[in-house]
Design an enzyme around this catalytic site. Structure first.
Site, PDB file in Angstrom:
ATOM      1  N   GLN A 127       0.810  -1.223   0.000  1.00 22.82           N
ATOM      2  CA  GLN A 127       0.000   0.000   0.000  1.00 22.82           C
ATOM      3  C   GLN A 127       0.844   1.275   0.000  1.00 22.82           C
ATOM      4  O   GLN A 127       0.487   2.268  -0.617  1.00 22.82           O
ATOM      5  CB  GLN A 127      -0.944  -0.001   1.198  1.00 22.82           C
ATOM      6  CG  GLN A 127      -2.243  -0.716   0.868  1.00 22.82           C
ATOM      7  CD  GLN A 127      -3.211  -0.782   2.027  1.00 22.82           C
ATOM      8  OE1 GLN A 127      -2.899  -0.343   3.135  1.00 22.82           O
ATOM      9  NE2 GLN A 127      -4.365  -1.337   1.800  1.00 22.82           N
ATOM     10  N   ASP A 130       1.826   2.206  -3.489  1.00 23.14           N
ATOM     11  CA  ASP A 130       0.742   2.263  -4.468  1.00 23.14           C
ATOM     12  C   ASP A 130       0.512   3.692  -4.988  1.00 23.14           C
ATOM     13  O   ASP A 130      -0.302   4.445  -4.454  1.00 23.14           O
ATOM     14  CB  ASP A 130      -0.530   1.702  -3.799  1.00 23.14           C
ATOM     15  CG  ASP A 130      -1.680   1.562  -4.766  1.00 23.14           C
ATOM     16  OD1 ASP A 130      -1.559   2.035  -5.917  1.00 23.14           O
ATOM     17  OD2 ASP A 130      -2.702   0.978  -4.380  1.00 23.14           O
ATOM     18  N   SER A 133      -3.019   4.702  -6.221  1.00 24.07           N
ATOM     19  CA  SER A 133      -3.933   5.169  -5.175  1.00 24.07           C
ATOM     20  C   SER A 133      -3.577   6.585  -4.721  1.00 24.07           C
ATOM     21  O   SER A 133      -4.461   7.421  -4.552  1.00 24.07           O
ATOM     22  CB  SER A 133      -3.895   4.230  -3.963  1.00 24.07           C
ATOM     23  OG  SER A 133      -4.507   3.009  -4.290  1.00 24.07           O
ATOM     24  N   TYR A 226     -10.755  -5.438  -8.949  1.00 30.08           N
ATOM     25  CA  TYR A 226     -11.129  -4.532 -10.031  1.00 30.08           C
ATOM     26  C   TYR A 226     -12.464  -4.946 -10.630  1.00 30.08           C
ATOM     27  O   TYR A 226     -12.956  -6.044 -10.391  1.00 30.08           O
ATOM     28  CB  TYR A 226     -10.075  -4.552 -11.136  1.00 30.08           C
ATOM     29  CG  TYR A 226      -8.762  -3.937 -10.730  1.00 30.08           C
ATOM     30  CD1 TYR A 226      -8.650  -2.574 -10.503  1.00 30.08           C
ATOM     31  CD2 TYR A 226      -7.634  -4.723 -10.581  1.00 30.08           C
ATOM     32  CE1 TYR A 226      -7.448  -2.001 -10.138  1.00 30.08           C
ATOM     33  CE2 TYR A 226      -6.427  -4.168 -10.219  1.00 30.08           C
ATOM     34  CZ  TYR A 226      -6.332  -2.799  -9.999  1.00 30.08           C
ATOM     35  OH  TYR A 226      -5.147  -2.245  -9.644  1.00 30.08           O
TER      36      TYR A 226
HETATM   37  P1  NAD Z   1      -9.973   2.000 -10.983  1.00 25.31           P
HETATM   38  O1  NAD Z   1      -9.362   3.348 -11.083  1.00 25.31           O
HETATM   39  O2  NAD Z   1      -9.464   0.922 -11.878  1.00 25.31           O
HETATM   40  O3  NAD Z   1     -11.572   2.139 -11.214  1.00 25.31           O
HETATM   41  C1  NAD Z   1     -12.342   3.079 -10.511  1.00 25.31           C
HETATM   42  C2  NAD Z   1     -13.676   2.502 -10.148  1.00 25.31           C
HETATM   43  O4  NAD Z   1     -14.490   2.385 -11.310  1.00 25.31           O
HETATM   44  C3  NAD Z   1     -13.614   1.106  -9.532  1.00 25.31           C
HETATM   45  O5  NAD Z   1     -14.166   1.159  -8.232  1.00 25.31           O
HETATM   46  C4  NAD Z   1     -14.430   0.252 -10.487  1.00 25.31           C
HETATM   47  O6  NAD Z   1     -15.170  -0.757  -9.817  1.00 25.31           O
HETATM   48  C5  NAD Z   1     -15.352   1.277 -11.116  1.00 25.31           C
HETATM   49  N1  NAD Z   1     -15.954   0.872 -12.404  1.00 25.31           N
HETATM   50  C6  NAD Z   1     -15.413   0.173 -13.425  1.00 25.31           C
HETATM   51  N2  NAD Z   1     -16.311  -0.003 -14.418  1.00 25.31           N
HETATM   52  C7  NAD Z   1     -17.451   0.612 -14.018  1.00 25.31           C
HETATM   53  C8  NAD Z   1     -18.731   0.787 -14.603  1.00 25.31           C
HETATM   54  N3  NAD Z   1     -19.026   0.306 -15.813  1.00 25.31           N
HETATM   55  N4  NAD Z   1     -19.671   1.464 -13.892  1.00 25.31           N
HETATM   56  C9  NAD Z   1     -19.379   1.962 -12.660  1.00 25.31           C
HETATM   57  N5  NAD Z   1     -18.194   1.839 -12.057  1.00 25.31           N
HETATM   58  C10 NAD Z   1     -17.247   1.162 -12.723  1.00 25.31           C
HETATM   59  O7  NAD Z   1      -9.925   1.430  -9.520  1.00 25.31           O
HETATM   60  P2  NAD Z   1      -9.102   1.899  -8.236  1.00 25.31           P
HETATM   61  O8  NAD Z   1      -9.787   3.027  -7.589  1.00 25.31           O
HETATM   62  O9  NAD Z   1      -7.673   2.094  -8.615  1.00 25.31           O
HETATM   63  O10 NAD Z   1      -9.183   0.602  -7.328  1.00 25.31           O
HETATM   64  C11 NAD Z   1     -10.339  -0.190  -7.266  1.00 25.31           C
HETATM   65  C12 NAD Z   1     -10.326  -0.998  -5.996  1.00 25.31           C
HETATM   66  O11 NAD Z   1      -9.125  -1.768  -5.882  1.00 25.31           O
HETATM   67  C13 NAD Z   1     -10.337  -0.176  -4.719  1.00 25.31           C
HETATM   68  O12 NAD Z   1     -11.483   0.447  -4.406  1.00 25.31           O
HETATM   69  C14 NAD Z   1      -9.955  -1.283  -3.751  1.00 25.31           C
HETATM   70  O13 NAD Z   1     -11.012  -2.119  -3.455  1.00 25.31           O
HETATM   71  C15 NAD Z   1      -8.901  -2.009  -4.539  1.00 25.31           C
HETATM   72  N6  NAD Z   1      -7.593  -1.512  -4.073  1.00 25.31           N
HETATM   73  C16 NAD Z   1      -6.903  -2.296  -3.189  1.00 25.31           C
HETATM   74  C17 NAD Z   1      -5.669  -1.850  -2.704  1.00 25.31           C
HETATM   75  C18 NAD Z   1      -4.894  -2.670  -1.737  1.00 25.31           C
HETATM   76  O14 NAD Z   1      -5.404  -3.604  -1.204  1.00 25.31           O
HETATM   77  N7  NAD Z   1      -3.640  -2.356  -1.540  1.00 25.31           N
HETATM   78  C19 NAD Z   1      -5.158  -0.630  -3.108  1.00 25.31           C
HETATM   79  C20 NAD Z   1      -5.892   0.146  -3.997  1.00 25.31           C
HETATM   80  C21 NAD Z   1      -7.109  -0.323  -4.476  1.00 25.31           C
END
Ligand code: NAD
Length: 376
Positions: A127, A130, A133, A226
């Site tokens: 994290q 990352d 993020s 994702y």
């Molecule tokens: P991202 O930038 O790839 O996508 C943004 C959001 O768009 C996501 O929440 C996705 O579900 C949503 N999305 C995709 N298609 C869609 C659609 N057709 N309609 C509506 N929404 C849609 O994602 P992100 O913010 O980089 O990360 C997503 C998730 O990954 C986080 O929320 C978390 O759960 C996980 N994550 C985990 C860690 C960790 O464990 N270290 C770190 C960062 C993120």
């Protein structure tokens, strides 16, 4: 001889961030590395040269790279820059592995070991590395401010002698890292916030920030946390339910993305035409094609009274804090790669293995290698 780290001035148009900020120099000292920077590298981010202590300076890229072991960047190098990196050096930064094959070929020609921040696994231990993020957090915040700025309405409820102003209604689409920050920021500005994501796990997160979750009846939980791509039927159902909420919105912030794929088209022209005059859409996915059909990357357009903004490189708009967070992400990655003043690549470490794009003249990231082999 100690390891030399080179930090160039970013060359991509409009990029204001820098890979290393003055406050992390002490952390790099602890790793036993020397830092050489290109003059003026931090200026656009609010860090003039004199703030960096114990750093040496080079005015041109060739002097900067002479004898350097590690190069730290924000943006991927251009094809030409990749071909001029020190041979067998380490390169850490965004690499945009989903495109730019000529750049990757040049990295391999120079036998550069490149680590792509986009490929850092999203596991708890990583994290602090990352950067997707850290930068998405900033982008989400800025998009909410941009929506408030572009809106002809106020976001908070105001009770004044001149009358009462009702709070703005904001819809956030995509409740990942950026979307959640956009929700929190729009709430702090006093708006009524609704949000939607295809991952049902986000419902609780949206509600914990004071937002109301829009249930379209479509769920698209994909691998690794994702989203997956939706079927045509699911898309139509999602679009209609969303349109009913968008009709009433004053501000819309879209952040939906699928890694390595064009952004899903969620708001059609027809839906925009159902929206109120004066409404604003800020499309954070503009650079990967946009979540709204009408979005033009880098432009602000008006369609029948609705403003659609497609900002590019949003983290760079808050270059000081974006650079600070990014520099910490890089230092934490470096700490995995440098031990006792020497480069030590532990391929058994998932973070090291997964985030490596190229090494020893080969593309190590399997999807990228397969794509490039297919392109031959
Ligand atoms: P991202 O930038 O790839 O996508 C943004 C959001 O768009 C996501 O929440 C996705 O579900 C949503 N999305 C995709 N298609 C869609 C659609 N057709 N309609 C509506 N929404 C849609 O994602 P992100 O913010 O980089 O990360 C997503 C998730 O990954 C986080 O929320 C978390 O759960 C996980 N994550 C985990 C860690 C960790 O464990 N270290 C770190 C960062 C993120």
């Amino acid at each position: 001889m100690s390891i030399t780290i080179a930090v160039p001035k970013e060359t991509a148009s409009g990029e204001r961030r820098v890979a290393i900020v003055p406050s992390v120099i002490k952390l790099l000292d602890k790793l036993g590395v020397e830092v050489r920077m290109q003059k003026g590298a931090g200026e656009a981010a609010g860090f003039p040269d004199h703030l960096y202590e114990g750093v040496s300076w080079a005015d041109k890229a060739d002097k900067l790279y002479a004898g350097a072991d590690i190069v730290l960047r924000v943006q991927p190098p251009s094809v030409e820059e990749a071909g001029k990196l020190p041979e067998k050096s380490l390169l850490l930064g965004h690499m945009n592995p989903h495109e730019g094959d000529s750049r990757i070929r040049n990295l391999n020609k120079r036998e550069v070991t490149s680590f792509a921040l986009e490929l850092v696994p999203r596991i708890t231990r990583a994290q602090s590395i990352d950067a997707l993020s850290s930068q998405a957090n900033i982008a989400g915040y800025k998009c909410a401010l941009l929506a408030a700025h572009l809106s002809p309405k106020l976001f908070p409820m105001l009770t004044t002698a001149a009358g009462t102003v009702r709070p703005a209604r904001v819809v956030v689409i995509g409740a990942g890292v950026a979307g959640l920050q956009a929700i929190a920021t729009a709430k702090r500005l006093g708006a009524i916030v609704e949000a939607y994501d295809v991952r049902s796990a986000t419902k609780e997160q949206v509600e914990s920030l004071g937002g109301k979750f829009i249930d379209t009846g479509v769920s698209a939980e994909g691998a690794g946390g994702y989203a997956r791509e939706l079927t045509e039927e699911e898309k139509a159902q999602q679009a209609e339910v969303l349109a009913q909420h968008l009709e009433k919105a004053d501000g819309v912030i879209t952040t939906a993305a699928i890694p390595g794929r064009p952004a899903p088209k969620i708001i059609s022209t027809k839906t925009v035409e159902r929206m109120q005059s004066g409404a604003v859409i800020v499309d954070m996915a503009a650079e990967t094609g946009g979540n709204c059909e009408l979005t033009e990357a880098g432009k602000e357009i008006n369609h029948k009274g609705v403003t659609i903004s497609g900002p590019k490189n949003i983290p760079s708009m808050a270059a000081t804090h974006a650079s600070e967070m990014y520099a910490r992400n890089l230092c934490n990655l470096l700490a995995l790669l440098v031990k006792d003043g020497e480069i030590h690549l532990d391929w058994e470490d998932q973070v090291v293995a997964d985030s490596c794009l190229t090494h020893g003249g080969e593309t190590r990231h399997t999807p990228t290698r397969e794509r490039m082999e297919g392109d031959k």
